[in-house]
Design a protein around this motif. Sequence first.
Motif, short mmCIF file in Angstrom:
data_model
loop_
_atom_site.label_atom_id
_atom_site.label_comp_id
_atom_site.label_asym_id
_atom_site.label_seq_id
_atom_site.Cartn_x
_atom_site.Cartn_y
_atom_site.Cartn_z
N TRP A 137 -37.18 -49.49 35.75
CA TRP A 137 -37.71 -49.33 37.10
C TRP A 137 -38.61 -50.52 37.41
CZ3 TRP A 137 -34.72 -45.81 38.78
CH2 TRP A 137 -34.34 -44.76 37.97
N LEU A 138 -38.46 -51.06 38.59
CA LEU A 138 -39.17 -52.28 38.93
C LEU A 138 -40.65 -52.04 39.22
CD1 LEU A 138 -36.51 -53.89 41.29
CD2 LEU A 138 -36.80 -54.20 38.83
N THR A 139 -41.46 -53.04 38.93
CA THR A 139 -42.88 -52.98 39.25
C THR A 139 -43.07 -53.04 40.76
OG1 THR A 139 -43.37 -54.15 37.19
CG2 THR A 139 -45.12 -54.07 38.85
N PRO A 140 -43.90 -52.18 41.36
CA PRO A 140 -44.10 -52.22 42.82
C PRO A 140 -44.62 -53.58 43.27
CG PRO A 140 -45.00 -50.21 41.90
CD PRO A 140 -44.63 -51.08 40.73
N ALA A 141 -44.10 -54.08 44.38
CA ALA A 141 -44.59 -55.32 44.95
C ALA A 141 -45.94 -55.09 45.62
CB ALA A 141 -43.58 -55.86 45.97
N VAL A 142 -46.64 -56.17 45.92
CA VAL A 142 -47.95 -56.07 46.55
C VAL A 142 -47.83 -55.31 47.87
CG1 VAL A 142 -49.84 -57.38 47.56
CG2 VAL A 142 -48.74 -58.20 45.47
N CYS B 84 -41.09 -39.85 41.90
CA CYS B 84 -41.51 -39.51 40.54
C CYS B 84 -40.31 -39.38 39.61
CB CYS B 84 -42.27 -38.18 40.54
SG CYS B 84 -43.82 -38.18 41.47
N ARG B 85 -40.47 -39.85 38.40
CA ARG B 85 -39.50 -39.67 37.33
C ARG B 85 -40.23 -39.18 36.08
NH1 ARG B 85 -36.55 -39.71 41.00
NH2 ARG B 85 -34.78 -41.10 41.43
N ALA B 86 -39.58 -38.33 35.29
CA ALA B 86 -40.19 -37.81 34.07
C ALA B 86 -39.14 -37.71 32.98
CB ALA B 86 -40.81 -36.43 34.32
N LEU C 96 -38.78 -47.16 42.64
CA LEU C 96 -39.22 -47.61 43.95
C LEU C 96 -38.34 -47.03 45.05
CD1 LEU C 96 -40.01 -51.38 43.37
CD2 LEU C 96 -41.56 -49.43 43.35
N ARG C 97 -38.95 -46.52 46.08
CA ARG C 97 -38.24 -46.05 47.26
C ARG C 97 -39.18 -46.16 48.45
NH1 ARG C 97 -35.15 -40.46 47.11
NH2 ARG C 97 -33.94 -41.71 45.65
N GLU C 98 -38.71 -46.80 49.50
CA GLU C 98 -39.53 -46.99 50.68
C GLU C 98 -39.92 -45.64 51.28
OE1 GLU C 98 -39.32 -49.27 55.02
OE2 GLU C 98 -37.68 -49.45 53.57
N ASP D 196 -32.03 -45.60 44.88
CA ASP D 196 -32.71 -46.72 44.23
C ASP D 196 -31.87 -47.32 43.11
OD1 ASP D 196 -32.91 -44.46 42.71
OD2 ASP D 196 -35.09 -44.45 42.58
N PRO D 197 -30.69 -47.88 43.43
CA PRO D 197 -29.95 -48.63 42.42
C PRO D 197 -30.68 -49.92 42.09
CG PRO D 197 -28.97 -49.00 44.56
CD PRO D 197 -30.05 -47.95 44.75
N VAL D 198 -30.37 -50.49 40.93
CA VAL D 198 -31.01 -51.75 40.56
C VAL D 198 -30.21 -52.95 41.05
CG1 VAL D 198 -32.17 -50.75 38.58
CG2 VAL D 198 -29.92 -51.78 38.29
N ALA D 199 -28.95 -52.72 41.47
CA ALA D 199 -28.13 -53.80 42.00
C ALA D 199 -26.90 -53.21 42.67
CB ALA D 199 -27.71 -54.78 40.90
N VAL D 200 -26.30 -54.00 43.56
CA VAL D 200 -25.03 -53.64 44.19
C VAL D 200 -24.05 -54.79 43.93
CG1 VAL D 200 -23.81 -53.06 46.32
CG2 VAL D 200 -26.18 -52.33 45.99
#
Length: 309
Positions: free
Chosen positions: A45-50, A57-59, A124-126, A185-189
Motif C-alpha cells: 500500500w502506498l504512502t499517502p502523499a502530502v 482501513c485494512r487489517a 489509498l482512496r480519495e 485501489d489497484p496498484v497499476a493498470v
Amino acid sequence: DDHRLKHLLQLLLAFAGQDMAVVAVLAVLAQLPPQVPTQPKTHHWLTPAVGQSGGVCRATGTAKEHGDIIEIKEWGRGDPLGTEETCATKCGRSSRCKGYEFYSVPKSFSRCELHAKTPTHIALREGATCKVKGAPMPGFVPLPPLADLGPCLKANLREAHLPGDPEFRAANKCRNRRGDISNPDPVAVARVHSVSEVEAAVQCVVAAGIDACARAGAHGFENDACCSGGVIIDVRDLNALEYDPATGLATAGAGHTWGQLYYKLSQHGRVVPGGTEGGVGVAGLTLGCGRGMLTQWLRPSFDKPRGGG
C-alpha cells in the motif's frame, strides 16, 4: 515460482491467437494453490502523499483484509449526509470499536464503518479516512518487489498506468457505481494489445508477488475486476474475431463485449447464446455461466466454447 510461471506461459503460447484463453489462464494464476513454498504475501500500500488524509482501513487476518466490521451506516438518496465527526462519535461510544473508516462522495453519499479489530494498514482512496480512536493511520511503504513493478510494466507495454499518472484515475474505474466500491485501489493498470503483452504483464505481476485481475467489460457486482491491491490487466483491445464458415467456429478475442460479438457474428448470419446487456464482457460472463436471452433454447454460453484453456 518459475516452474508455475513457465507452465502458465506455455498454456498462453499454446492458445496464441485465441485470446479468450488469456482470461481463463489469468484466473488460474490468481487462484492456483501453491505447489511449492512461495514468498509470503506482503502488503503493498502506498504512502499517502502530502495533504492526503488517509484511505480505507485494512487489517491482516480478516476476510479480504477489510477488517472485522461491527456496524456500517450509510447516508444518501436525499438524506442529510453523515460527517466524519458523526462516525468518530459512534466509534467513541462503542466499547468494541478499535477504529473507524469514513468515506464520502460530496453531495451524494457517505459511509461510516466501525471496526472491532485495530486496522494494520491503509489502502489509498480519495475521499476516505481511516483512524484508530482519533489517530490517523500511517501508510505502508512499498516493498522492493512492488517498486520494480512500475518500471517492468512501462518497459514492456504500450500502455501502463500507475498512481500519479494523469490517466490512472480514469483507467482504474469499473461499472458498478455503488458508493463503497466505486473507487477501487489497484496498484497499476496494464492495458494490453496482444498475447505477448499479456505474457509480459503476467511476468511483471508474478515478480511483484501480487494479484492480477482481467478486465474487459468492467462489470461485476463487487467490482472485482478493478483488483484492489493488485494489477488490472485491461484486455478490451483484444477484440479480433475470426469465423470459419466450413466448421462454424468463431475465435473471439477476450476483450469483446456481448454487443460487439453479436454485431460481428451477425455479419456471418450467426449468433451465440450470451448476455442481455451489450456492454458486459463476453469472457467474464461466460466464465460465470453465461445466462441470457437464448439460454432456454441454446443453453448457457459456458456450454459453447471449444477452447480457452
